[in-house]
Design an enzyme around this catalytic site. Structure first.
Site, PDB file in Angstrom:
ATOM      1  N   GLU A   7       3.536  -4.751 -10.644  1.00  0.00           N
ATOM      2  CA  GLU A   7       3.942  -3.675  -9.738  1.00  0.00           C
ATOM      3  C   GLU A   7       5.213  -4.017  -8.964  1.00  0.00           C
ATOM      4  OE1 GLU A   7       0.767  -1.496  -8.239  1.00  0.00           O
ATOM      5  OE2 GLU A   7       1.702  -0.962  -6.340  1.00  0.00           O
ATOM      6  N   TYR A 318       0.520 -10.875   0.873  1.00  0.00           N
ATOM      7  CA  TYR A 318       0.991  -9.493   0.856  1.00  0.00           C
ATOM      8  C   TYR A 318       0.513  -8.728   2.095  1.00  0.00           C
ATOM      9  CZ  TYR A 318       2.188  -5.077  -1.328  1.00  0.00           C
ATOM     10  OH  TYR A 318       2.739  -3.880  -1.611  1.00  0.00           O
TER      11      TYR A 318
END
Length: 831
Positions: A7, A318
DNA sequence: GCAAGGTC
């Protein structure tokens, strides 16, 4: 060749590292990183989220040529939005004989995976598999690649339904409102499934505040003393078995006051002591991180941009996640041991390891997307980060430490006493064991001292205070409270909620912090409530979630759901059709209200912010042309009219929005009067005129509020040097030997005076500083990014300003052209 | 030039 698609670039790099055992090399294709190993047998490339987007065909582009309702029948197309990445993906696909989709393990990740799937399919007929893992660790990643699966097309279709419904409702209603109000430029009037319920949340609170009718009440306090210790006792009474501190009747309050004032002793009637444990907090998800960062003074957007920077640098995981449960893979002891070897957190981490077995806390939400935000094993030194980056990094580390710590233990002591038939109480708390509070100083560990007394003992009583108070309206929610509320209601996502709030600011719907709605926002919400209730109702999101679940489970199709939504929107437009004029009028009036300052001092009509034919803003009178009264505004920025106003003229203050150099101009009439009263003070010869004209330089104050050193022959000579907007300017005796001008000093409030020196020298220094100022002064540029930019010969703000964004994006990995343009805007804003 | 969702 095998092609792996992730991604984002960061995930591609880490997966390549794990699968290649560190042997992967990097090359760039169309400015996109490609990781390659196995002698070129395997390549891995990262997308940048969605690389294609949905939109209407180009013939629907002109808002005036198309009736908004026609959008309901329009085709919806997918188009590449990141062409470099699409080109790279497709060229790699042509070289590959199989592909693996490794996008994030959530609904949107499945849709992004399907987008990659279709792009690959278009380029090459090769088998395409899907792998799923919720954190990028060696065990999860190798296991996932050993057991590949199929793409879940139903789940992806659920995401596509969302895209279509959001576009249809958002575009059609945005166009309708904008057209009805005649707002077609950059100031269009937008509505959407997420932004409008968010705005309604703010508007509803404002309505409660406006409707609030305060009640008077009284509270009584007194100073008690035992064993030489003073503590506060509060008056209370019992009413139908419940304890009350607030006295609603003035006569009763006066009576209690008189009785307490005449007493000088109180008898202890009760002592209750209990211990309570205070559990350490759960791991950070995005919302809780934003909320904690807000107590350090960082707004939601700023907190997220710092977190992204720390993530890109490899220091934290993240930052966009809903998860509040650490994954099985995380070994907290190992991470604590790593932190124990560092200077800043060494002692705290070591003390947790010394406490024995570590059992981290768990939150309520366990998801597959990403782990909770925590520090990685790579620990920066203090000097590697700026002050703000360090403060946020420390917060993330300390939150991790706290989740590994023991509960704090408090002792609560409640003492009740009686004096002259009045009851008093005092509540104390004492920290018995700090537990997690020792490593997490963001939560208060303040104690309230109430001495240890025995029932029946006597206390000295003095200094009784009667305080008159009023019930308060509900408070406006701050940004982080709003984000928590949105999360609780399921509106928006972890990645978008902070952006949604920024969007409301940008659209002129809210201002100030905590945000309050403008008149325009009130009118938009009112119009939507009357005609398109669904778009301001969070229920629409709930229904959409149900529909998406049905699609994902195979119980409904994308067409079933989008057709029904189209029909509902069609009925909204049936209603709207006849009300277009009325809605437009209401919106136009609200827009005007947001620009009105108050009464014109010349004629009593209303002053309003207007725009001249040349595009500059000024304040004029609504009585024009009968009244020609006008006031200038500063030339930089967009004016907005604030809620607070000038006492002398009863006019609302004006704020100039200009990015980082936004400032409050204040009352334009006060500014004009100050300029008129100011006498230009000549300080020397004008170097711009030359000997021939003999102009003088003077300190001037303009109506717009700007101040400068300029030529007395203006406008024939426009030589000028800027001066700061605030503070009193003093002209000193000392003169600059080079320019023969006096030194200037600015006195601004309590701060030390600012010594400008000779205005010419000062201006030259200012330009010099600006040219060489450090890049990492900018939001989103840390030391690592600054070092990468330096390799592309961008070492100062002026280098950056002159750079070509596309060129920089090609040369510097991880930096997009848009990002460069953001930085350039910041440089421009600061100058 | 519209939305919301990814990402930077």
């Amino acid at each position: 060749m095998e092609l792996i698609v992730t991604e984002k670039d960061n995930a591609a790099r880490r997966i390549a590292d794990i699968l290649s055992d560190g042997s992967a090399g990097t090359d760039r294709r169309n400015g996109v990183n490609v990781y390659r190993w196995d002698g070129g047998g395997t390549v891995c490339v990262g997308l940048s989220g969605h690389v294609v987007g949905v939109d209407f065909p180009p013939e629907y582009d002109d808002w005036r040529d198309v009736q908004p309702v026609e959008l309901l029948e329009a085709d919806i197309e997918k188009r590449a939005t990141q062409e470099n990445i699409v080109r790279t993906l497709q060229s790699l696909a042509r070289e590959a004989d199989r592909a693996v989709i490794a996008t994030d393990y959530d609904r949107e990740g499945e849709l992004i995976g399907k987008e990659a799937y279709e792009l690959i399919e278009e380029a090459a007929a090769i088998p395409i598999e899907r792998v799923r893992f919720s954190s990028i660790t060696e065990r999860e990643v190798t296991e996932a690649f050993a057991n590949p699966d199929e793409l879940d097309f139903d789940l992806a279709a659920a995401g596509e339904a969302r895209q279509i419904i959001d576009l249809l409702w958002g575009a059609a209603l945005t166009r309708f409102l904008s057209l009805s109000a005649g707002q077609l430029g950059e100031d269009f009037i937008s509505v959407g499934r997420v932004q409008s319920p968010t705005l309604k949340l703010i508007v509803d609170r404002e309505r409660e505040i406006q409707a609030f009718d305060p009640d008077d009440y009284w509270e009584l306090f007194t100073t008690l003393r035992a064993d030489g210790v003073d503590f506060e006792g509060q008056y209370f009474y019992e009413d139908e078995g419940t304890e009350n501190e607030r006295v609603w009747n003035e006569a009763d309050a006066d009576d209690a006051h008189a009785r307490l004032t005449s007493a000088d002793r109180a008898t202890v009637t009760g002592v209750r002591r209990r211990t309570r444990s205070d559990d350490p907090p759960a791991p950070f998800n995005t919302t809780q991180f934003i909320s904690a960062a807000s107590s350090l003074g960082y707004g939601a957007g700023r907190a997220m941009s710092i977190a992204e920077e720390l993530y890109t640098a490899g220091y934290i995981t993240y930052p966009r996640t809903d998860n509040t449960v650490y994954p099985e893979d995380l070994n907290p002891e190992a991470l604590l041991a790593t932190l124990a070897d560092t200077g800043a957190f060494g002692e705290d981490a070591a003390s947790l390891l010394d406490d024995g077995e570590v059992e981290p806390t768990r939150g309520d939400t366990e998801t597959t997307d990403h782990p909770p935000i925590h520090p990685t094993g790579e620990v920066p030194g203090r000097a590697d980060l700026g002050d703000d980056e360090w403060a946020v990094y420390e917060l993330v580390v300390r939150r991790f430490l706290a989740t590994c710590a023991e509960p704090a233990e408090w002792e609560y002591l409640r003492v009740t006493a009686e004096a002259n038939d009045c009851q008093l109480k005092a509540n104390g708390k004492r920290l018995l064991d700090p537990g997690y509070l020792a490593v997490y100083p963001y939560v208060s560990s303040d104690e309230t001292l109430v001495p240890d007394v025995d029932e029946g003992s006597e206390l000295a009583l003095a200094d009784t205070r009667l305080e008159a108070k009023q019930t308060q309206p509900p408070r406006r929610r701050g940004q982080s409270r709003l984000i928590e509320e949105l999360e609780a209601r399921g509106v928006g996502t972890k990645s978008t909620r902070h952006n949604t709030i920024e969007k409301l600011y940008d659209r002129g719907y809210i201002e100030n912090d905590p945000p309050r709605p403008t008149r325009l926002a009130m009118a938009v919400v009112e119009a939507a409530e009357a005609f398109a209730e669904q778009v301001v109702d969070e229920e629409m999101t709930r229904q959409l979630e149900q529909d998406m679940t049905a699609i994902a489970d195979g119980e409904a199709t994308l067409d079933d759901v989008t057709d029904e939504s189209r029909a509902m929107l069609g009925r909204v437009f049936d209603e709207l059709h006849d009300s277009r004029e009325a809605v437009g009028e209401q919106l136009r009036e609200a827009l005007k209200d947001d620009k009105r300052l108050g009464p014109c001092p010349e004629c009593g009509e209303t002053l309003i912010v207007r725009r001249s034919r040349r595009g500059s803003y000024f304040v004029g009178c609504e009585g024009f042309p009968e009244c020609e009264n006008t006031y200038q505004l500063p030339s930089n920025g967009e004016p907005t009219v604030m809620t607070d106003s000038c006492e002398e003229h009863g006019l609302r203050h004006v704020k100039m929005l200009a990015g980082r150099s936004t400032f409050v101009h204040g009352c334009p009439v006060c500014k004009a009067e100050a300029a008129a009263a100011h006498e230009d003070e000549v300080i020397g010869d004008c170097p711009g005129c030359g000997e021939a004209h003999g102009g003088d330089l003077a300190v001037k104050q303009l109506q717009s509020g700007s101040r400068l050193v300029g030529c007395t022959r203006y406008p024939d000579c426009d030589y000028s040097l800027p001066l700061p907007r605030r503070g009193d300017i003093e002209v000193l005796e000392e003169r600059c030997p080079e320019h023969d001008l006096p030194d200037l000093v600015v006195h601004d409030g309590d701060d030390d005076p600012w010594e400008l020196g000779c205005p010419i020298c000062n201006y030259e220094e200012f330009q010099e500083r600006r040219a060489t100022r450090d890049l990492d002064d900018l939001d989103g540029v840390g030391e690592k990014t600054a070092a990468k930019l330096a390799e592309a010969d961008i070492e100062s703000l002026s280098d950056l300003e002159a750079a070509d964004p596309e060129g920089v994006a090609d040369r510097v990995s991880g930096v997009s052209a848009d990002r460069v343009r953001d930085w350039q805007d910041q440089v421009e804003g600061a100058s």
